[in-house]
Structures are given as structure tokens and as C-alpha cells.
Scaffold this active site. Sequence first.
Site, PDB file in Angstrom:
ATOM      1  N   SER A  64       0.801  -1.221   0.000  1.00 18.26           N
ATOM      2  CA  SER A  64       0.000   0.000   0.000  1.00 18.26           C
ATOM      3  C   SER A  64       0.839   1.279   0.000  1.00 18.26           C
ATOM      4  O   SER A  64       1.671   1.481  -0.880  1.00 18.26           O
ATOM      5  CB  SER A  64      -0.942  -0.066   1.201  1.00 18.26           C
ATOM      6  OG  SER A  64      -1.794   1.029   1.244  1.00 18.26           O
ATOM      7  N   ASP A 276      -3.217   6.408  -3.057  1.00 21.15           N
ATOM      8  CA  ASP A 276      -2.063   5.815  -2.377  1.00 21.15           C
ATOM      9  C   ASP A 276      -1.445   4.744  -3.287  1.00 21.15           C
ATOM     10  O   ASP A 276      -1.889   4.554  -4.427  1.00 21.15           O
ATOM     11  CB  ASP A 276      -2.423   5.282  -0.976  1.00 21.15           C
ATOM     12  CG  ASP A 276      -3.220   3.997  -1.039  1.00 21.15           C
ATOM     13  OD1 ASP A 276      -3.858   3.744  -2.080  1.00 21.15           O
ATOM     14  OD2 ASP A 276      -3.221   3.241  -0.053  1.00 21.15           O
ATOM     15  N   ASP A 278      -1.486   1.563  -3.653  1.00 24.57           N
ATOM     16  CA  ASP A 278      -2.254   0.472  -4.267  1.00 24.57           C
ATOM     17  C   ASP A 278      -3.655   0.927  -4.666  1.00 24.57           C
ATOM     18  O   ASP A 278      -4.531   0.107  -4.943  1.00 24.57           O
ATOM     19  CB  ASP A 278      -2.296  -0.776  -3.365  1.00 24.57           C
ATOM     20  CG  ASP A 278      -2.980  -0.518  -2.042  1.00 24.57           C
ATOM     21  OD1 ASP A 278      -3.114   0.655  -1.636  1.00 24.57           O
ATOM     22  OD2 ASP A 278      -3.404  -1.509  -1.397  1.00 24.57           O
ATOM     23  N   GLU A 370     -12.645   6.279   6.218  1.00 25.15           N
ATOM     24  CA  GLU A 370     -11.659   6.693   7.195  1.00 25.15           C
ATOM     25  C   GLU A 370     -11.175   8.080   6.760  1.00 25.15           C
ATOM     26  O   GLU A 370     -11.183   8.395   5.559  1.00 25.15           O
ATOM     27  CB  GLU A 370     -10.472   5.720   7.214  1.00 25.15           C
ATOM     28  CG  GLU A 370     -10.837   4.365   7.795  1.00 25.15           C
ATOM     29  CD  GLU A 370      -9.606   3.505   8.076  1.00 25.15           C
ATOM     30  OE1 GLU A 370      -9.477   3.040   9.211  1.00 25.15           O
ATOM     31  OE2 GLU A 370      -8.783   3.298   7.164  1.00 25.15           O
ATOM     32  N   ALA A 371     -10.733   8.876   7.735  1.00 27.48           N
ATOM     33  CA  ALA A 371     -10.262  10.223   7.409  1.00 27.48           C
ATOM     34  C   ALA A 371      -9.137  10.154   6.368  1.00 27.48           C
ATOM     35  O   ALA A 371      -8.986  11.046   5.533  1.00 27.48           O
ATOM     36  CB  ALA A 371      -9.777  10.925   8.670  1.00 27.48           C
ATOM     37  N   ARG A 495      -3.778   5.187  20.591  1.00 23.83           N
ATOM     38  CA  ARG A 495      -4.030   3.770  20.289  1.00 23.83           C
ATOM     39  C   ARG A 495      -2.744   3.130  19.769  1.00 23.83           C
ATOM     40  O   ARG A 495      -1.935   3.806  19.106  1.00 23.83           O
ATOM     41  CB  ARG A 495      -5.164   3.605  19.256  1.00 23.83           C
ATOM     42  CG  ARG A 495      -4.945   4.382  17.970  1.00 23.83           C
ATOM     43  CD  ARG A 495      -6.039   4.117  16.960  1.00 23.83           C
ATOM     44  NE  ARG A 495      -5.835   2.857  16.264  1.00 23.83           N
ATOM     45  CZ  ARG A 495      -5.029   2.698  15.229  1.00 23.83           C
ATOM     46  NH1 ARG A 495      -4.336   3.708  14.733  1.00 23.83           N
ATOM     47  NH2 ARG A 495      -4.907   1.514  14.657  1.00 23.83           N
ATOM     48  N   SER A 497      -0.676   1.243  17.153  1.00 27.25           N
ATOM     49  CA  SER A 497      -0.833   1.039  15.710  1.00 27.25           C
ATOM     50  C   SER A 497      -1.035  -0.442  15.406  1.00 27.25           C
ATOM     51  O   SER A 497      -0.498  -1.310  16.093  1.00 27.25           O
ATOM     52  CB  SER A 497       0.423   1.541  14.997  1.00 27.25           C
ATOM     53  OG  SER A 497       0.537   0.937  13.727  1.00 27.25           O
ATOM     54  N   GLY A 498      -1.789  -0.724  14.355  1.00 25.97           N
ATOM     55  CA  GLY A 498      -1.966  -2.102  13.914  1.00 25.97           C
ATOM     56  C   GLY A 498      -1.001  -2.454  12.788  1.00 25.97           C
ATOM     57  O   GLY A 498      -1.023  -3.576  12.284  1.00 25.97           O
TER      58      GLY A 498
HETATM   59  C1  16G Z   1      -4.290  -0.228   7.365  1.00 23.83           C
HETATM   60  C2  16G Z   1      -5.765  -0.208   7.094  1.00 23.83           C
HETATM   61  C3  16G Z   1      -6.298   1.209   7.149  1.00 23.83           C
HETATM   62  C4  16G Z   1      -5.956   1.827   8.485  1.00 23.83           C
HETATM   63  C5  16G Z   1      -4.482   1.722   8.768  1.00 23.83           C
HETATM   64  C6  16G Z   1      -4.202   2.132  10.190  1.00 23.83           C
HETATM   65  C7  16G Z   1      -7.040  -1.650   5.622  1.00 23.83           C
HETATM   66  C8  16G Z   1      -7.226  -2.143   4.242  1.00 23.83           C
HETATM   67  N1  16G Z   1      -6.072  -0.764   5.777  1.00 23.83           N
HETATM   68  O1  16G Z   1      -3.579   0.438   6.374  1.00 23.83           O
HETATM   69  O2  16G Z   1      -7.684   1.155   6.979  1.00 23.83           O
HETATM   70  O3  16G Z   1      -6.335   3.180   8.505  1.00 23.83           O
HETATM   71  O4  16G Z   1      -4.058   0.374   8.622  1.00 23.83           O
HETATM   72  O5  16G Z   1      -2.868   1.966  10.464  1.00 23.83           O
HETATM   73  O6  16G Z   1      -7.732  -2.049   6.543  1.00 23.83           O
HETATM   74  P1  16G Z   1      -2.316   2.033  11.944  1.00 23.83           P
HETATM   75  O7  16G Z   1      -2.995   0.957  12.748  1.00 23.83           O
HETATM   76  O8  16G Z   1      -0.862   1.860  11.794  1.00 23.83           O
HETATM   77  O9  16G Z   1      -2.674   3.399  12.456  1.00 23.83           O
HETATM   78 MG    MG Z   2      -3.740   1.306   0.332  1.00 23.30          MG
END
Ligand code: 16G
Ligand code: MG
Length: 541
Positions: A64, A276, A278, A370-371, A495, A497-498
Site C-alpha cells: 500500500s 495511495d 495500491d 476513514e479520514a 491507540r 498502531s496495527g
Molecule cells: C491499514 C488499514 C487502514 C488503516 C491503517 C491504520 C485496511 C485495508 N487498511 O492500512 O484502513 O487506517 O491500517 O494503520 O484495513 P495504523 O494501525 O498503523 O494506524
Molecule cells: Mg492502500
Amino acid sequence: MDLGAVTKYSALHAKPSGLILQYGTAGFRTKAEHLDHVMFRMGLLAALRSKQTKSTIGVMVTASHNPEEDNGVKLVDPLGEMLAPSWEEHATCLANAEEQDMQRVLIDISEKEAVNLQQDAFVVVGRDTRPSSEKLSQSVIDGVTVLGGEFHDYGLLTTPQLHYMVYCRNTGSRYGKATLEGYYQKLSKAFMELIKQASCSGDEYRSLKVDCANGIGALKLREMEHYFSQGLSVQLFNDGSKGKLNHLCGADFVKSHQKPPQGMEIKSNERCCSFDGDADRIVYYYHDADGHFHLIDGDKIATLISSFLKELLVEIGESLNIGVVQTAYANGSSTRYLEEVMKVPVYCTKTGVKHLHHKAQEFDIGVYFEANGHGTALFSTAVEMKIKQSEQLEEKKRKAAKMLENIIDLFNQAAGDAISDMLVIEAILALKGLTVQQWDALYTDLPNRQLKVQVADRRVISTTNAERQAVTPPGLQETINDLVKKYKLSRAFVRPSGTEDVVRVYAEADSQESADHLACEVSLAVFQLAGGIGERPQPGF
Ligand code: 16G
Ligand code: MG
């Protein structure tokens, strides 16, 4: 399952021992050189998931908006959705199994999920333009074939195009044809039909500058352009011919730095947008006559789209419901505007498209964004029924129903899609006769700031209430509450990060200075209470 073959081929895609990776918010993501074994194993997993669901499964190779050196992989479920949560866990287990444990883990998954191994499997594969993607997608294919699965390699695709292909294939082509040609034709036809109805379609509505982040979006938009060029002319920038993927350009850069991308010349009041890497996110922007930059992010896109859809519903005179889904990152002004001015119910979910998508499915029309610019609109069968019945309606209502039908065709309902969203937005602006400034003026964003803090273990932070409140570590939320009280119109949350090993901090307030101060103070609180490492957050960052 020929376990001997699995072991033999797995050795050709050996896992560096000790490497641990997580199936994160949007799949696995890390440096490309660490991903060969993950790709092979995701090929295996996709074949199992396909056998279990008796459906086509998608595998997308992309990272991405992340740097060109990174790569990643995610699986796409039968209706174009993100992989089911229990399978995300299997993905993590399988990716982290040492070579000698591979057979056992595969058998475990098959047993737990009651996979009939005799069943056929079919997997479709797509990839972005990263130099590492071609080889990595070949590793996915190796995994699929070792389990006797069949595949179709689409080669270069945007992520949303792969979602679209999976959706088409599993709905017997009712949704569309599972080819690029099918995608281009479906969207372009709907777009051209829509803008035919625009009374004011002067030149200013007809051209748009697009920053393609030096990614796959450029290739695909170029292929598609001539299908809709009668209605919209797009000028492509950062098309990959010179610059580096996502470097100083693209939707993530523009949104997080709140400034225009490099490599794009912007005259005042010209409408511009960025994809972005992708092409599943889009943000708009322009320079006003004084040269000030104005960002139109996912929240304002959701507002434009939902207000238009609500008008169509009122026109048809139906009591179908509409809801907007956001995350904690949505600007406070957008939420207030949607609820108080537009009277549209707004819901907040955790970050990550799968959460928003899921919630949006509860409404007849669910608009989620999402923003950061990732989003789409979903339509229930009740809406489709209504359109079918519209033949008997009076002329004006029939027109609204027809428009709604075209809008449904134009949205990629399988995933947020920069190309599809762009065409929806362009059509709405033309139909409403809105300039980019008028759109921007719907409401004024509260100044905001996002920061990140390094901590030893980001899991010490847990949250509730759609990530808007911290539950642990003790005392953190109370501290944030006290800090927020010091500023006007303020809000802040933290939060883990994921996708990265950091804690994210968000703050908004009545002035940029206040938002910056608040973000900094909250970062410091995280650093002190959640085991910060490295440099302390400094005012002025
Ligand atoms: C990923 C998510 C996006 C989210 C971002 C948050 C998908 C397809 N993409 O790129 O939606 O805004 O993670 O990232 O779900 P973070 O957890 O690092 O803030
Ligand atoms: Mg993307």
C-alpha cells in the site's frame, strides 16, 4: 494433502528462523526480503480457505502506502471482504511456524476449520508495481499449486480491482465481469450515464489532476482513461516514470503532512486528488487564490457522498435508512455537521476497513470512510428492490431511482477504491454544480495533529469505545482527560498502531497551536506512563 510435497517446496521458501510476523490490520507487512516464506504459506492458506468456502479466494501482494522496499500480502474473502478473524489467526500461526512444524500446523488448521481436502481450490492473485512483487506473487502461486489448487494470475492490479475480481467470480458475474475490461466498462458506463444528467457541466467540471503516488493507480487509470474521457479528462502526475513509489507523494503523504505532493504543479482553485500506492485511498485538495493549501479528506468525501445519497432517498420518498461510519480519527467538525446539519446518524468503529465495512452493512445505505481516504458505500437489496419497482413511479422519482442505480454500479462495493470513489465524487460535483471550494466550505475542519511515540511494548495500551478511550495503563486516560480540558473544542486519544511498532496520538482543538500543544502533552503522557523508549517527545516536534 501431499504433505511430502509441502515440506519439499516449503524448503525452497524457507523461513528465516526466529522471524515472527503478525497478520496485522491489512495483512502482513514488512521489508520485502523477509517475505518469501510468508507468500508461499499464504498461497497454502488461500487454497485451504478456498476449499473450505468452496469459493474463489484472492491474494494481493502489496504494501500500500508504505515505502517501496516494503511489501505485504493479504487474503480476500469470497465477497471481496477482508479475511475472517479466525483465519487471520491461522495466517499468523502458519507464517510463524518453523519448517519442521509446518505439516502439523497445516493439519491443525484443516481440522479446526473442517476443510474438506478433496474439494477443489481456486485462487486469484494480483500485485502492485513494487520491484519485489512479481517474484513474491510467484511464491504465492507455488503455495496454491502444492495443495493442488488452481489459480489465475491477474498480474498488475490495484487492490480494489482484485477485490472486485473475487466478488464477481463468486457471484456468477451478476455483479460484473471478472476482467479488467469488465471493471473499466462497468464503472465508466455508470459514470457516463450519471453525468449525462448534469445540467451544468462546464469545463471546470471536466478536468482533474491526479497524483498516482508513482504506483499501480497510474497504470490502471491510464488504461481506463479513454473509457470515460468524454466526461472527464484526467491529468496524471507521479505516474511512476521517474519518482519512487509513495515518496513525497500519494494520499498518505498528503493527508499526514497536510501539504501537496511533489511533482505536481497546482494553479489556484484547480481540483486535485492523490491515490495511495495500491489505489485504495483517495484525498482531494486545492490551492485557494491566496496560495493556501486546502485538504479535503475522507470525512469530507463521506459528507459529500452521503448528503447526495440522502437527497436521492428523499426524492424517491422511501423510508430506507442511511448511516455514516467513521473512526476516532474523523474530524470533530465532520461528525457534528453530519449529525446536526444533515441529520444523518453517525457511528464510530475501530480503525481498519474491515470494522467500518462490517458496520456499514447494517444500513440500507451505509457510507463508510476513514479520514485517510479509504472508503465506499454499500447498498442493501432493499435499495435494489426499490429501484426495480421504480418503473411505476412518476417521472421525477424515476430519475432519482435511475441515478441511484448508476451510483450503485459506480461504487466498488467490495472495497474502498480510489478510482471508483474519484468517479463518484466527480459525478456528484458535476450533478450538483459544486466547485471544489463550495464542497470544502460545507464545514471547517478543526485543526488537528497526529504524532507517534515509541514504547517498549505497545500492547501495554488497550482501548475501548472504538479506540477513543485508553483502559490501560492505569492513569493514562485520566491524564488525557485533564489535558483535554485545558483547550477549547478539544479531543485527544491514543491507540497502538496495527501496522507499525508505535503508539499513535491524535489531538484536535480550536487552533493549530492548541492542537499541536495538546498532541505533544499527550505524547509525553504516553511516554511516561506506557514505557516510552528513545527520545522524549519534545514541544515543537
Ligand atoms: C491499514 C488499514 C487502514 C488503516 C491503517 C491504520 C485496511 C485495508 N487498511 O492500512 O484502513 O487506517 O491500517 O494503520 O484495513 P495504523 O494501525 O498503523 O494506524
Ligand atoms: Mg492502500
